[in-house]
Design a protein around this motif. Sequence first.
Motif, PDB file in Angstrom:
ATOM      1  N   LEU A 468      23.374   6.004   0.370  1.00 35.02           N
ATOM      2  CA  LEU A 468      24.095   5.666  -0.644  1.00 35.02           C
ATOM      3  C   LEU A 468      24.574   6.872  -1.118  1.00 35.02           C
ATOM      4  CD1 LEU A 468      22.039   2.698  -2.407  1.00 35.02           C
ATOM      5  CD2 LEU A 468      24.014   2.642  -0.678  1.00 35.02           C
ATOM      6  N   ASP A 469      25.666   6.754  -1.969  1.00 33.98           N
ATOM      7  CA  ASP A 469      26.084   8.192  -2.619  1.00 33.98           C
ATOM      8  C   ASP A 469      24.991   8.917  -3.449  1.00 33.98           C
ATOM      9  OD1 ASP A 469      28.689   7.692  -1.484  1.00 33.98           O
ATOM     10  OD2 ASP A 469      29.464   6.719  -3.221  1.00 33.98           O
ATOM     11  N   GLY A 470      24.981  10.013  -3.507  1.00 35.35           N
ATOM     12  CA  GLY A 470      24.250  10.672  -4.309  1.00 35.35           C
ATOM     13  C   GLY A 470      22.728  10.933  -4.017  1.00 35.35           C
ATOM     14  N   ASP A 471      22.614  11.066  -2.561  1.00 35.98           N
ATOM     15  CA  ASP A 471      21.165  11.550  -2.107  1.00 35.98           C
ATOM     16  C   ASP A 471      20.125  10.212  -2.506  1.00 35.98           C
ATOM     17  OD1 ASP A 471      22.032  13.766  -0.822  1.00 35.98           O
ATOM     18  OD2 ASP A 471      21.154  15.245  -2.379  1.00 35.98           O
ATOM     19  N   ALA A 472      21.062   9.035  -2.078  1.00 34.08           N
ATOM     20  CA  ALA A 472      19.829   7.956  -2.536  1.00 34.08           C
ATOM     21  C   ALA A 472      20.063   7.333  -1.278  1.00 34.08           C
ATOM     22  CB  ALA A 472      20.426   7.321  -3.603  1.00 34.08           C
ATOM     23  N   ALA A 473      19.104   6.176  -1.018  1.00 39.58           N
ATOM     24  CA  ALA A 473      19.105   5.160   0.141  1.00 39.58           C
ATOM     25  C   ALA A 473      18.875   3.908  -0.256  1.00 39.58           C
ATOM     26  CB  ALA A 473      18.202   5.936   1.226  1.00 39.58           C
ATOM     27  N   VAL A 474      19.197   2.797   0.364  1.00 44.93           N
ATOM     28  CA  VAL A 474      18.496   1.421   0.092  1.00 44.93           C
ATOM     29  C   VAL A 474      17.951   0.995   1.362  1.00 44.93           C
ATOM     30  CG1 VAL A 474      20.840   0.470   0.601  1.00 44.93           C
ATOM     31  CG2 VAL A 474      19.114  -0.999  -0.763  1.00 44.93           C
ATOM     32  N   LEU A 475      16.878   0.586   1.311  1.00 42.90           N
ATOM     33  CA  LEU A 475      16.055  -0.135   2.509  1.00 42.90           C
ATOM     34  C   LEU A 475      15.635  -1.439   2.261  1.00 42.90           C
ATOM     35  CD1 LEU A 475      14.833   3.116   1.984  1.00 42.90           C
ATOM     36  CD2 LEU A 475      14.216   2.995   4.288  1.00 42.90           C
ATOM     37  N   ALA A 476      15.743  -2.487   2.958  1.00 41.42           N
ATOM     38  CA  ALA A 476      15.115  -3.868   2.776  1.00 41.42           C
ATOM     39  C   ALA A 476      14.617  -4.581   3.987  1.00 41.42           C
ATOM     40  CB  ALA A 476      16.411  -4.795   2.377  1.00 41.42           C
ATOM     41  N   SER A 477      13.520  -5.212   3.759  1.00 34.65           N
ATOM     42  CA  SER A 477      12.914  -5.963   4.718  1.00 34.65           C
ATOM     43  C   SER A 477      12.406  -7.381   4.237  1.00 34.65           C
ATOM     44  CB  SER A 477      11.663  -5.144   5.430  1.00 34.65           C
ATOM     45  OG  SER A 477      10.854  -4.853   4.458  1.00 34.65           O
ATOM     46  N   ARG A 478      12.210  -8.241   5.192  1.00 34.38           N
ATOM     47  CA  ARG A 478      11.966  -9.641   4.596  1.00 34.38           C
ATOM     48  C   ARG A 478      10.803 -10.225   5.430  1.00 34.38           C
ATOM     49  NH1 ARG A 478      16.904 -13.242   4.122  1.00 34.38           N
ATOM     50  NH2 ARG A 478      16.712 -12.388   1.935  1.00 34.38           N
ATOM     51  N   ALA A 479       9.634 -10.393   4.733  1.00 33.92           N
ATOM     52  CA  ALA A 479       8.545 -11.054   5.795  1.00 33.92           C
ATOM     53  C   ALA A 479       8.206 -12.464   5.290  1.00 33.92           C
ATOM     54  CB  ALA A 479       7.319 -10.184   5.291  1.00 33.92           C
ATOM     55  N   ARG A 480       7.511 -13.151   6.369  1.00 33.54           N
ATOM     56  CA  ARG A 480       6.690 -14.305   6.167  1.00 33.54           C
ATOM     57  C   ARG A 480       5.305 -13.917   5.833  1.00 33.54           C
ATOM     58  NH1 ARG A 480       8.487 -19.332   4.273  1.00 33.54           N
ATOM     59  NH2 ARG A 480       7.483 -21.048   5.617  1.00 33.54           N
ATOM     60  N   CYS A 481       5.278 -13.663   4.590  1.00 32.71           N
ATOM     61  CA  CYS A 481       3.765 -12.807   4.224  1.00 32.71           C
ATOM     62  C   CYS A 481       2.655 -14.001   4.592  1.00 32.71           C
ATOM     63  CB  CYS A 481       3.797 -12.511   2.676  1.00 32.71           C
ATOM     64  SG  CYS A 481       4.741 -10.946   2.541  1.00 32.71           S
ATOM     65  N   HIS A 482       1.689 -13.575   5.068  1.00 31.51           N
ATOM     66  CA  HIS A 482       0.576 -14.312   5.627  1.00 31.51           C
ATOM     67  C   HIS A 482      -0.852 -13.781   5.445  1.00 31.51           C
ATOM     68  CE1 HIS A 482       2.282 -11.716   8.793  1.00 31.51           C
ATOM     69  NE2 HIS A 482       1.140 -11.487   8.984  1.00 31.51           N
ATOM     70  N   TRP A 483      -1.726 -14.575   5.189  1.00 32.30           N
ATOM     71  CA  TRP A 483      -3.117 -14.162   5.547  1.00 32.30           C
ATOM     72  C   TRP A 483      -3.662 -14.443   6.591  1.00 32.30           C
ATOM     73  CZ3 TRP A 483      -2.029 -17.843   1.186  1.00 32.30           C
ATOM     74  CH2 TRP A 483      -2.049 -17.541   0.058  1.00 32.30           C
ATOM     75  N   VAL A 484      -4.523 -13.502   7.199  1.00 28.02           N
ATOM     76  CA  VAL A 484      -4.959 -13.633   8.444  1.00 28.02           C
ATOM     77  C   VAL A 484      -6.619 -13.609   8.220  1.00 28.02           C
ATOM     78  CG1 VAL A 484      -5.021 -12.345  10.821  1.00 28.02           C
ATOM     79  CG2 VAL A 484      -3.002 -12.175   9.190  1.00 28.02           C
ATOM     80  N   THR A 485      -7.182 -14.198   8.965  1.00 28.03           N
ATOM     81  CA  THR A 485      -8.526 -14.349   9.516  1.00 28.03           C
ATOM     82  C   THR A 485      -8.665 -13.662  10.892  1.00 28.03           C
ATOM     83  OG1 THR A 485      -9.098 -16.271   8.181  1.00 28.03           O
ATOM     84  CG2 THR A 485     -10.575 -15.661   9.591  1.00 28.03           C
ATOM     85  N   PRO A 486      -9.013 -12.459  10.956  1.00 31.23           N
ATOM     86  CA  PRO A 486      -8.761 -11.646  12.298  1.00 31.23           C
ATOM     87  C   PRO A 486      -9.982 -12.183  13.202  1.00 31.23           C
ATOM     88  CG  PRO A 486      -8.969 -10.214  10.220  1.00 31.23           C
ATOM     89  CD  PRO A 486      -9.254 -11.504   9.656  1.00 31.23           C
ATOM     90  N   ASP A 487      -9.482 -12.126  14.220  1.00 29.85           N
ATOM     91  CA  ASP A 487     -10.246 -12.367  15.598  1.00 29.85           C
ATOM     92  C   ASP A 487     -11.428 -11.448  15.657  1.00 29.85           C
ATOM     93  OD1 ASP A 487     -11.637 -12.775  17.946  1.00 29.85           O
ATOM     94  OD2 ASP A 487      -9.830 -12.870  19.163  1.00 29.85           O
ATOM     95  N   PRO A 488     -12.700 -11.871  15.497  1.00 28.31           N
ATOM     96  CA  PRO A 488     -13.838 -10.909  15.468  1.00 28.31           C
ATOM     97  C   PRO A 488     -14.117 -10.104  16.726  1.00 28.31           C
ATOM     98  CG  PRO A 488     -14.722 -13.322  15.866  1.00 28.31           C
ATOM     99  CD  PRO A 488     -13.299 -13.273  15.558  1.00 28.31           C
ATOM    100  N   ALA A 489     -13.312 -10.736  17.769  1.00 25.70           N
ATOM    101  CA  ALA A 489     -13.400  -9.510  18.923  1.00 25.70           C
ATOM    102  C   ALA A 489     -12.319  -8.585  18.935  1.00 25.70           C
ATOM    103  CB  ALA A 489     -13.337 -10.724  20.108  1.00 25.70           C
ATOM    104  N   ALA A 490     -11.396  -8.541  18.013  1.00 27.00           N
ATOM    105  CA  ALA A 490     -10.296  -7.815  18.224  1.00 27.00           C
ATOM    106  C   ALA A 490     -10.752  -6.037  18.021  1.00 27.00           C
ATOM    107  CB  ALA A 490      -9.317  -8.094  16.831  1.00 27.00           C
ATOM    108  N   LEU A 491     -10.089  -5.273  18.865  1.00 27.75           N
ATOM    109  CA  LEU A 491     -10.587  -4.138  18.601  1.00 27.75           C
ATOM    110  C   LEU A 491      -9.546  -3.255  18.051  1.00 27.75           C
ATOM    111  CD1 LEU A 491     -12.207  -3.581  22.266  1.00 27.75           C
ATOM    112  CD2 LEU A 491     -13.538  -3.843  20.042  1.00 27.75           C
ATOM    113  N   ASP A 492      -9.952  -2.027  17.297  1.00 31.40           N
ATOM    114  CA  ASP A 492      -8.839  -1.172  16.631  1.00 31.40           C
ATOM    115  C   ASP A 492      -8.114  -0.282  17.945  1.00 31.40           C
ATOM    116  OD1 ASP A 492      -7.356   0.681  15.348  1.00 31.40           O
ATOM    117  OD2 ASP A 492      -9.422   1.671  14.802  1.00 31.40           O
TER     118      ASP A 492
END
Length: 684
Positions: A468-492
Motif C-alpha cells: 500500500l502507499d506509505g511503506d505499508a502492506a495488507v495481507l489476508a488469509s481465511r482458515a477453516r480453523c480446526h482442532w486436531v487430535t494428532p495421529d500418535p504415530a505421526a513423526l516430526d
Amino acid sequence: MSSHRTAVDEQQASLSPYTGWTRTHWSALADHLLAAAWRHASPTGALITPPGPPGGYGTAVDGLEGFARTFLLAGFQITGEHGNDPANLLERYAAGLAAGTDPRSPERWTTPREHGQAKVEAASIALILDMTRPWLWDNLDHGVRDRVVDYLAQVVGDHAYPQTNWVWFRIVVEQFLASVGGPFSPDDMAADLATHESFARDGGWYCDGPERSYDHYAGWALHLYPILWSRMTGAQDRAAPLLPTYRQRLDRYLLDAVRLVGADGSPLIQGRSLTYRFAAAAPFWAGALAGSDALAPGLTRRAASGIVKHFTDRGAPDDDGLLNLGWFHPWRPIAQHYSGTGSPYWASKGLLGLALPAEHPVWTATEQPLPVEQADQFAVVAAPGWALSATAADGVVRVYNHGTDHARPGDRSTDSPLYARFGYSTATAPAMDDDGWHCPLDQSVVLLDTHGEATHRSGFTTLDVRALDGDAAVLASRARCHWVTPDPAALDYGSGLTGQAVDAATVTTVSVVRGAWEVRLIHVDPAAAPGWEQVTALRVGGWPVPAAPAEDRSSPIDAPAHPQPASPAAGPGLPVAEAVGTTLTSTAVGLYGLDVAGVHTVRDATPLAAHTAIPWLQTRPQTGWHAAAFALNGGDLAPLAQISGPEDAPVVRVTWPDQVTTTAALPAPPTGPHHHAQNRSSAA
C-alpha cells in the motif's frame, strides 16, 4: 611482531569494517571444525560420529552424515587453495571412501538402497569428488573408484526420491557418474530437472515441493544445487540452456535474501532444519560462484560473514569445536526426529565461499552495509505470502506471514510453529515446546474450547498480499480453523501433524503492517462448523521475546484473565499487555472487541533463552470483526484502527503513531453479511 599484528589488524578493519572477518578467519574456522570432527572418526575414517544420542535413523546413518557433510567443507577449502592440503585431508577422506564403499568393511556405509538418507549424503560425496577431481579422484586406486561407482549407481532409476529438493541429490550423483563412465539415466535427469522447474515461483523464489513450503531450503538447496551442478564435469551441454534462467532467479532471490539478514547477522528464524545454522549463507556464495551482479562483492561477504559470525560469537561451534544439535547451544527440539549428531554439518554449505580463491573480488572488496544497516526496509515477498519490515534503529527484520504453512489449501493438520505463525523475525523464535506445537499462542489467532485447547489454521486460503502507499502492506488469509487430535504415530518432519480434525469456525485474518507495528483484524464466522458450540474464547498472541527469569509474571492462558491497566502505548481504556524482554519489548493492544490481556512466560520453548514472554489478548468471540495491534520494539504509541462500511464491503483506516494513515479494503465475510452496517473504532 607487534608492528606486524597492528598492520594486520588495520588491514582487517579497513577491509571488513562491519564484521572484522577476512578469508583468514573463514579458513581458520574450517580448520577448527574439521579438526574437531575428525577426533570422532572411526579407525579408517569412513564414519565420523560426533558424540550424543543417535538420531532417528540410527548411528550408522549419523556416521555417514558426519563423513559426507564434513567432506563438503574439506572439499570447498581444498578447491579454493588449488589443492594445497597441509592437514592431509585428502588422504584421510580417501581412506574413508575406500572403507565406506567396501561391503566387507565393518565401517561400510549404509547404501542408498538400504536407507533413503544415504541418497542425500551420496550427493555431497559426488559433488566433492568432482570438485576435487585432480587431487583426489584421479589418484584413487582403480578398485576404490569401481566401488564408489557401484555405491553411487544405486540411485539410477530409483523412483523413491521425494519430489522436493531431493531431486537434486540424484541429478548431481548421476552427473558425476556420467563423467567417470558410470551408469546414469538421461531420463532420470530430465524428469528431475522438470520437477525442479515445477517449484519455481514469483520473484525468484522456489517452493520446496508441492506444499506451501517456503524456508531456507529455497536458498541453501534449490538455488545452490543448480549452480553447483552447472559447474560439474560434463554438465555444460545440459545446463547451458537452463543456466540463464537459474541465474536470473537467483539474482532476484538474493535481493530478498539480503534483506532477510538482521544487523546482528541472524538469519530469519523460520522453517525446518534450523540446526544447519550458517548454511543460510550458502545462497550468497552461490551468487558469487555464478558471477551474479545482484549484490556487490562487499555486500555478499558482509552478509555471509555476518551470518557465520553471528553463531561463532554465541557458542557455535561449542568449546570442543563441534556443531551440536541446537542453535547457539545444544537444544534438541530445534531439530527434526531424523536429525543425528552428524546432521548439523550441512552448515558446511555456508562456507562454500572458501572454494573461491583468495584473489576473488568477494574476498578483496571492502564490506558494504546490509540493507537494514542503511535504512528501514519494506517489501512484499509475494511467493511465500510475506511482508518484510526491517527497522534500522534495532536492526531487526520482521516477516508477516499469510502464505506459508508447509501445507496445501484445505489441509487440516496442526500448525507447525516453524511455518504457520503470523510473524517471524531475526530476533525472536517461535515457541517450539509441546504447547507450541499443539496449542499455538505466539503470533497466532485461535479459538479455545471448554478445555482450553486451541485451533489450528494450516490449510488456509491466502486472500491478499500487496503493498500500500506509505511503506505499508495488507495481507489476508481465511482458515477453516480446526482442532486436531494428532495421529500418535505421526513423526516430526517440520510440518504440521495429521490427525482427526473438527472444524470450529471460519476465521478471516487481515494484517495491515508498517514499520514495527501490525494491526491485526479478525472476523469469526461460525456457519456450519460442528465445533462452534464448544468455542469459549478467541485468543490472539503477539511476538515471543527472550526474557529474564524475573519476567515470569505469567497469566494463565487456559483460564479467564483480567483486564490490564492502560499504558502509554494504548488509548484510554484499551486492554494492553507488554512483555519486556532482555533486549526486546513485545506489545499487544486490544483495539476493538478484545477484552482482556496478559503476558504468559514459558520455559525452554525456544533456543534463544531459558524464558520466553508472550503477550496475548482474549475475548468471547462474536460474529464480526475484532482488532488488535502488535509490535516488536514499537515504541510508546500504538496505532488506532477504524472499521467502517457495509458488512459485505468493509474498510479499515489505520492511523499510525506518526499520524500517517493507511486505508485498506477488508475481505467480505465468507457467507455474506450478518449485520447492519456499523462503525467500529479503537479509542482515539
